[in-house]
Scaffold this motif. Structure first.
Motif, PDB file in Angstrom:
ATOM      1  N   THR A 261      10.414 -31.717 -48.852  1.00 41.12           N
ATOM      2  CA  THR A 261       9.657 -32.179 -47.697  1.00 41.12           C
ATOM      3  C   THR A 261       8.294 -32.712 -48.131  1.00 41.12           C
ATOM      4  OG1 THR A 261      10.749 -30.585 -46.246  1.00 41.12           O
ATOM      5  CG2 THR A 261       8.639 -31.459 -45.512  1.00 41.12           C
TER       6      THR A 261
ATOM      7  N   ASP B 220      24.945 -39.087 -38.686  1.00 44.62           N
ATOM      8  CA  ASP B 220      24.778 -37.647 -38.500  1.00 44.62           C
ATOM      9  C   ASP B 220      25.876 -37.129 -37.582  1.00 44.62           C
ATOM     10  OD1 ASP B 220      21.673 -38.924 -38.177  1.00 44.62           O
ATOM     11  OD2 ASP B 220      21.988 -37.418 -39.734  1.00 44.62           O
TER      12      ASP B 220
ATOM     13  N   HIS C  53      26.316 -38.093 -33.731  1.00 46.19           N
ATOM     14  CA  HIS C  53      25.530 -39.293 -33.400  1.00 46.19           C
ATOM     15  C   HIS C  53      26.157 -40.587 -33.911  1.00 46.19           C
ATOM     16  CE1 HIS C  53      21.990 -37.285 -31.737  1.00 46.19           C
ATOM     17  NE2 HIS C  53      22.161 -36.374 -32.648  1.00 46.19           N
TER      18      HIS C  53
ATOM     19  N   THR D  20      11.136 -35.672 -44.237  1.00 42.54           N
ATOM     20  CA  THR D  20      11.202 -34.466 -43.417  1.00 42.54           C
ATOM     21  C   THR D  20      12.650 -33.987 -43.361  1.00 42.54           C
ATOM     22  OG1 THR D  20      11.644 -35.618 -41.344  1.00 42.54           O
ATOM     23  CG2 THR D  20       9.324 -35.359 -41.979  1.00 42.54           C
ATOM     24  N   SER D  21      12.828 -32.741 -42.979  1.00 41.08           N
ATOM     25  CA  SER D  21      14.183 -32.175 -42.942  1.00 41.08           C
ATOM     26  C   SER D  21      15.065 -32.910 -41.946  1.00 41.08           C
ATOM     27  CB  SER D  21      14.124 -30.688 -42.604  1.00 41.08           C
ATOM     28  OG  SER D  21      13.489 -30.477 -41.361  1.00 41.08           O
ATOM     29  N   SER D  22      14.470 -33.488 -40.902  1.00 41.27           N
ATOM     30  CA  SER D  22      15.252 -34.235 -39.907  1.00 41.27           C
ATOM     31  C   SER D  22      15.824 -35.535 -40.476  1.00 41.27           C
ATOM     32  CB  SER D  22      14.401 -34.551 -38.676  1.00 41.27           C
ATOM     33  OG  SER D  22      13.346 -35.429 -39.024  1.00 41.27           O
ATOM     34  N   GLN D  23      15.368 -35.917 -41.641  1.00 42.53           N
ATOM     35  CA  GLN D  23      15.878 -37.117 -42.285  1.00 42.53           C
ATOM     36  C   GLN D  23      17.020 -36.809 -43.263  1.00 42.53           C
ATOM     37  OE1 GLN D  23      11.916 -38.529 -43.543  1.00 42.53           O
ATOM     38  NE2 GLN D  23      12.239 -40.312 -42.218  1.00 42.53           N
ATOM     39  N   THR D  24      17.411 -35.559 -43.334  1.00 44.38           N
ATOM     40  CA  THR D  24      18.632 -35.216 -44.058  1.00 44.38           C
ATOM     41  C   THR D  24      19.800 -35.888 -43.345  1.00 44.38           C
ATOM     42  OG1 THR D  24      17.819 -33.102 -44.885  1.00 44.38           O
ATOM     43  CG2 THR D  24      20.214 -33.343 -44.636  1.00 44.38           C
ATOM     44  N   SER D  25      20.537 -36.711 -44.077  1.00 46.05           N
ATOM     45  CA  SER D  25      21.572 -37.511 -43.439  1.00 46.05           C
ATOM     46  C   SER D  25      22.366 -38.244 -44.510  1.00 46.05           C
ATOM     47  CB  SER D  25      20.921 -38.528 -42.484  1.00 46.05           C
ATOM     48  OG  SER D  25      21.889 -39.230 -41.726  1.00 46.05           O
TER      49      SER D  25
END
Lengths: 112, 112
Positions: A15, A38, A41, A82-87
């Motif tokens: 991160t 994801d 989604h 950021t962790s939300s961009q793990t994909s």
């Protein structure tokens, strides 16, 4: 795979670090796209390009930037991951607006 | 390899039966549509396309139907085979900007 190569194929990063993904084509196609995929989604458009130095935002562009300094390369940068961009990130290219898009094999990015 | 969404609508069919996968698109100005197939660990692959001035288009074992009145696409697969098991996405081209936007996907499972 239609002369499209993504690199790296897998990456784990921390991160807050910057990350750049590369999409390289040998087809001389005009349009190039970056998508993320994801669970739940489907494929969502991040940014796309319609020529050298011509780019535009997609539906989930926040936190991402792109650059296209030459026809064959389209770079996706996460300035501060950021962790939300793990994909899983897919690059695609098209010759025109009425043609199919060809996809790369994808890059799995994990932000820890 | 890269994984596809875990919470997709699922269609389960018997080998040899016909499959119908549906998709609702969002923009009445979309002028071109594509169906993609995505197998586990791979990028989406083109199946068939259709322009907005058409209602139906046939390929090998596949047919796409377009109903512009209700903004609906369907993909029909004849004599479904185990190799057809995958996630299927529809995509619409939003003309002016050449953005290619994807639906959420449907998982097709073929029972032997």
């Amino acid at each position: 795979d239609a002369g499209i190569t993504q690199s790296p194929r897998h990456k784990v990063t921390e991160t807050g670090t910057p990350v750049t993904l590369r999409c390289h084509q040998t087809e001389n196609h005009r349009y190039m796209y970056w998508y993320r995929q994801d669970p739940g989604h489907g494929l969502r458009l991040i940014h796309y390009s319609y020529g050298v130095k011509d780019t535009d935002k997609g539906e989930v562009s926040d936190g991402y930037s792109v650059s296209r300094s030459k026809t064959e390369d389209f770079l996706l940068t996460l300035e501060s991951a950021t962790s939300s961009q793990t994909s899983v990130y897919f690059c695609a290219l098209r010759g025109g607006s009425k043609g199919e898009a060809f996809f790369g094999q994808g890059t799995r990015l994990t932000v820890v | 390899g890269e994984s596809v969404g875990l919470h997709l609508p699922t269609l389960s069919v018997q080998e040899g039966d016909n499959s119908i996968i549906n998709c609702a698109y969002s923009n009445s100005a979309s002028d071109y549509f594509i169906w993609y197939k995505q197998e586990s660990g791979k990028g989406p692959q083109f199946i068939i396309d259709i322009r907005s001035n058409m209602d139906k288009r046939q390929g090998q074992r596949v047919t796409v139907l377009l109903n512009k009145t209700v903004k609906h696409l369907s993909l029909q697969i004849a004599a479904t085979q185990p190799g057809d098991s995958a996630v299927y996405f529809c995509a619409e081209n939003l003309g002016a900007g050449n953005m290619l936007t994807f639906g959420g996907g449907t998982r097709l499972m073929v029972k032997p």
